[in-house]
Design an enzyme around this catalytic site. Sequence first.
Site, short mmCIF file in Angstrom:
data_model
loop_
_atom_site.label_atom_id
_atom_site.label_comp_id
_atom_site.label_asym_id
_atom_site.label_seq_id
_atom_site.Cartn_x
_atom_site.Cartn_y
_atom_site.Cartn_z
N SER A 120 -10.74 -0.93 3.66
CA SER A 120 -9.94 -1.18 4.87
C SER A 120 -9.54 0.16 5.47
CB SER A 120 -8.66 -1.93 4.51
OG SER A 120 -8.94 -3.18 3.96
N ARG A 164 0.82 -1.22 0.00
CA ARG A 164 0.00 0.00 0.00
C ARG A 164 0.86 1.28 0.00
NH1 ARG A 164 -3.14 -3.57 -0.56
NH2 ARG A 164 -5.28 -3.72 0.25
N GLU A 222 -4.93 3.33 6.89
CA GLU A 222 -4.64 3.33 5.45
C GLU A 222 -5.30 4.56 4.84
OE1 GLU A 222 -5.87 -0.22 3.26
OE2 GLU A 222 -5.73 0.87 1.38
N1 EPU Z 1 -10.67 -11.58 10.10
C1 EPU Z 1 -11.16 -11.51 11.39
N2 EPU Z 1 -12.21 -10.68 11.66
C2 EPU Z 1 -12.80 -9.94 10.70
C3 EPU Z 1 -12.32 -10.03 9.37
C4 EPU Z 1 -11.24 -10.83 9.08
O1 EPU Z 1 -10.66 -12.17 12.29
O2 EPU Z 1 -13.74 -9.19 11.01
C5 EPU Z 1 -9.49 -12.44 9.82
C6 EPU Z 1 -9.89 -13.69 9.11
O3 EPU Z 1 -9.22 -14.76 9.69
C7 EPU Z 1 -9.43 -13.49 7.68
C8 EPU Z 1 -8.24 -12.56 7.85
O4 EPU Z 1 -8.58 -11.75 8.98
O5 EPU Z 1 -9.09 -14.68 7.06
C9 EPU Z 1 -7.93 -11.69 6.67
O6 EPU Z 1 -9.13 -11.03 6.20
P1 EPU Z 1 -9.30 -10.62 4.66
O7 EPU Z 1 -9.07 -11.79 3.79
O8 EPU Z 1 -10.58 -9.90 4.53
O9 EPU Z 1 -8.06 -9.67 4.39
P2 EPU Z 1 -7.55 -8.36 5.15
O10 EPU Z 1 -6.09 -8.57 5.42
O11 EPU Z 1 -8.40 -8.03 6.30
C10 EPU Z 1 -6.72 -7.23 2.93
C11 EPU Z 1 -6.82 -5.90 2.26
C12 EPU Z 1 -8.16 -5.74 1.56
C13 EPU Z 1 -8.32 -6.87 0.56
C14 EPU Z 1 -8.20 -8.21 1.31
C15 EPU Z 1 -8.24 -9.40 0.38
C16 EPU Z 1 -5.43 -4.40 3.57
C17 EPU Z 1 -5.38 -3.23 4.51
N3 EPU Z 1 -6.64 -4.81 3.23
O12 EPU Z 1 -7.69 -7.24 3.97
O13 EPU Z 1 -8.12 -4.52 0.83
O14 EPU Z 1 -9.56 -6.81 -0.11
O15 EPU Z 1 -6.94 -8.27 2.00
O16 EPU Z 1 -7.05 -9.51 -0.33
O17 EPU Z 1 -4.40 -4.90 3.15
C18 EPU Z 1 -8.65 -2.19 1.01
O18 EPU Z 1 -7.45 -1.94 0.97
O19 EPU Z 1 -9.50 -1.25 1.11
C19 EPU Z 1 -9.12 -3.57 1.00
C20 EPU Z 1 -10.39 -3.88 1.11
#
Ligand code: EPU
Length: 334
Positions: free
Chosen positions: A234, A164, A330
């Site tokens: 995010s 990012r 972010e």
């Molecule tokens: N999880 C929780 N609680 C929650 C949500 C998620 O415990 O409420 C845990 C779950 O175990 C899940 C893990 O967190 O498997 C990761 O969640 P997710 O796959 O949604 O990925 P993220 O790391 O939370 C990142 C990006 C998103 C992108 C997703 C998918 C960042 C800051 N965010 O989210 O990007 O869509 O991966 O690749 O890196 C954005 O930047 O606006 C965005 C949406």
Amino acid sequence: MINIKENISLKPYHTFGMDINTRYLVEYDSVEELRSLLISPIIKDNIYIHIGGGSNLLFTKEYCGVVLHSRIVDMVVEEHEDSVLIKVGAGVVWDDFVAYTVSNNWYGAENLSYIPGEVGASAVQNVGAYGVEAKDIINRVYAIDVETGAERIFKQDECLYGYRSSIFKTQLKGQYIITYVEYRLSKTPCHKLEYGNLKTMLGDDITLQNIRNSIIEIRKQKLPDPNELGSAGSFFINPVVDVTCFHTLKQEYPDIVSYPLNEDKVKLSAAWLIDKAGWHGKRVGGAAVYHKQCLVLINENNAIPADVIELASQIQKSVYEKYGVEITPEVNYI
Ligand code: EPU
């Protein structure tokens, strides 16, 4: 044509959906118009900020300067034997570009389907999802030096892309305005399906259109539709910690969600940290933690900027107190 609006609401120009005014909103259609704006009194005499789709911004109060927005939306395609180069205007809606690549059977952008925002901002922010980042398909970035009006073309490796992050957010912040981004896509299949349950969702039916459809489905399940519920995706960046710190945390929280980055560093899931610190669905004023994804703060009920700021800072404080880990937004506070 240059379009100048005075004292108007930014509500349609950012995804948090808050009714905040700007003194001026200025839009332009071409590089020549941008150059003429940069030497005109409206820019010289005011502070300004350049926005894209407004999907990563939190306007904290009325903006007393100029909000600049590109409407450069042309695309030039150059086909090669195995790949294709597409030079895309900064004002093109990101997902329209992704849909275009998928409909032409060009590989590389499909995992980035349905991310809000515009092409110019994607190259600043290095947007990413499902194991792919914009940097993986960016070839060159065309930008205008705001002081001299001269064009500079950045090769991908000159953009210093990180998670990012890019040179446009760090060393060169505010010094260049991106006008076009050139992407390189592949004509031969090169899927990245390792993230989460993507493979399971797809089964044997691995076509570009199916990958796009599955990603759109996953995103719709987890993330609010900006047309229905204001948010900025995010809100926080996933924090990166030292391996030793990670091992200490892992002993206390065996189910902590993490991704190894290299030998020394581990990326933690901010969503997990926030969720397990008890923030699921919590509210401050009209702002709330989204119940389907704790990393997303939403404008649930006519939130004002102070509600979001207060909620975010309470979350940061509580995550730090519980785990000793700092999470940083972010989202850009303006
Ligand atoms: N999880 C929780 N609680 C929650 C949500 C998620 O415990 O409420 C845990 C779950 O175990 C899940 C893990 O967190 O498997 C990761 O969640 P997710 O796959 O949604 O990925 P993220 O790391 O939370 C990142 C990006 C998103 C992108 C997703 C998918 C960042 C800051 N965010 O989210 O990007 O869509 O991966 O690749 O890196 C954005 O930047 O606006 C965005 C949406």
